[in-house]
Design an enzyme around this catalytic site. Structure first.
Site, PDB file in Angstrom:
ATOM      1  N   CYS A  96       2.323 -66.678 115.655  1.00  0.00           N
ATOM      2  CA  CYS A  96       3.084 -66.694 116.907  1.00  0.00           C
ATOM      3  C   CYS A  96       2.746 -67.912 117.753  1.00  0.00           C
ATOM      4  O   CYS A  96       3.303 -68.093 118.828  1.00  0.00           O
ATOM      5  CB  CYS A  96       2.838 -65.414 117.705  1.00  0.00           C
ATOM      6  SG  CYS A  96       1.178 -65.262 118.366  1.00  0.00           S
TER       7      CYS A  96
ATOM      8  N   CYS B 199      -1.091 -66.509 128.188  1.00  0.00           N
ATOM      9  CA  CYS B 199      -1.962 -67.431 127.453  1.00  0.00           C
ATOM     10  C   CYS B 199      -3.407 -67.351 127.932  1.00  0.00           C
ATOM     11  O   CYS B 199      -4.335 -67.629 127.170  1.00  0.00           O
ATOM     12  CB  CYS B 199      -1.457 -68.862 127.593  1.00  0.00           C
ATOM     13  SG  CYS B 199       0.206 -69.117 126.933  1.00  0.00           S
TER      14      CYS B 199
END
Length: 222
Positions: free
Chosen positions: A60, A134
């Site tokens: 991903c 993130c």
């Protein structure tokens, strides 16, 4: 492994992208992105470190490894090194995290275990809303490395396990299942698939499964 792509603009109040489609980042994010701290360029430099953690998925786009060196007398992190496949937010947040846990003579392990994504985001002066996920990678990888240190040093009572991450939803295989398979001697893709069926019906997952096998093989067998 790190690539600086495009220009990073200054962060604005809404934390979203500008009219040209570029993400808007704070000066602190840009500092860490363009000059990342404690990034590993050669794994030989961390071969004698005390703990190793891995989170994320190369499939991903975001994957992170964290190594820590611990002062066992003071119970503090003295060094943190890292590698990542990821965007500017992943790079910037991990670089900032490595600074957070090693400054002022190192952070206590218990305090480091309690670091949250919000702490890293605050350190960076904010992140674009769609990039906040993130920052989650860094604190998870750090906790994984600390748990690995506890295991290696015989302090198993201090381990705090993260929840297992689903790798193949069809075969119902998690990263923990793959780790157990490797520990039981399945050190190739074929052997792991024989034990777990991971990726048999979803070939697009093979790169991620192979990366996990490699990681656990190196972690436990060198």
């Amino acid at each position: 492994m790190i690539q600086n792509k495009g220009n990073l603009s200054s962060v604005e109040a809404d934390g979203e992208n500008n009219t040209e489609g570029h993400w808007l980042y704070s000066d602190e994010v840009k500092r860490h992105f363009f000059s990342p701290l404690n990034f590993v360029t050669d794994v030989d430099e961390v071969k004698d470190f005390d703990g190793l953690g891995l989170v994320g998925s190369p499939a991903c786009g975001d994957m992170m490894k964290v190594w820590i060196k611990v002062d066992d007398k003071e119970d503090k992190i003295k060094q943190m090194k890292w590698q990542t496949f990821g965007c500017a937010s992943a790079i910037g947040s991990t670089s900032a995290l490595s600074e957070m846990v090693t400054e002022n003579n190192g952070m206590d392990l218990e305090k480091a275990m309690q670091i949250k994504p919000q702490d890293i985001i605050a350190r960076l002066g904010g992140l674009p809303n769609k990039k906040i996920h993130c920052s989650v990678l860094g604190d998870k990888a750090l906790r994984s490395a600390i748990n690995d240190y506890f295991k290696r040093s015989g302090q198993v009572e201090r381990i705090r396990e993260e929840g297992a991450r689903m790798i193949d939803s069809e075969a119902k295989v998690t990263d923990k299942d793959i780790e157990e398979a490797v520990l039981e001697g399945a050190t190739t893709l074929e052997a792991v698939q024989k034990k777990t069926k991971a990726g048999l019906g979803r070939p697009e997952l093979i790169p991620e499964i192979e990366e996990l096998i490699k990681f656990y093989r190196e972690k436990y067998f060198g």
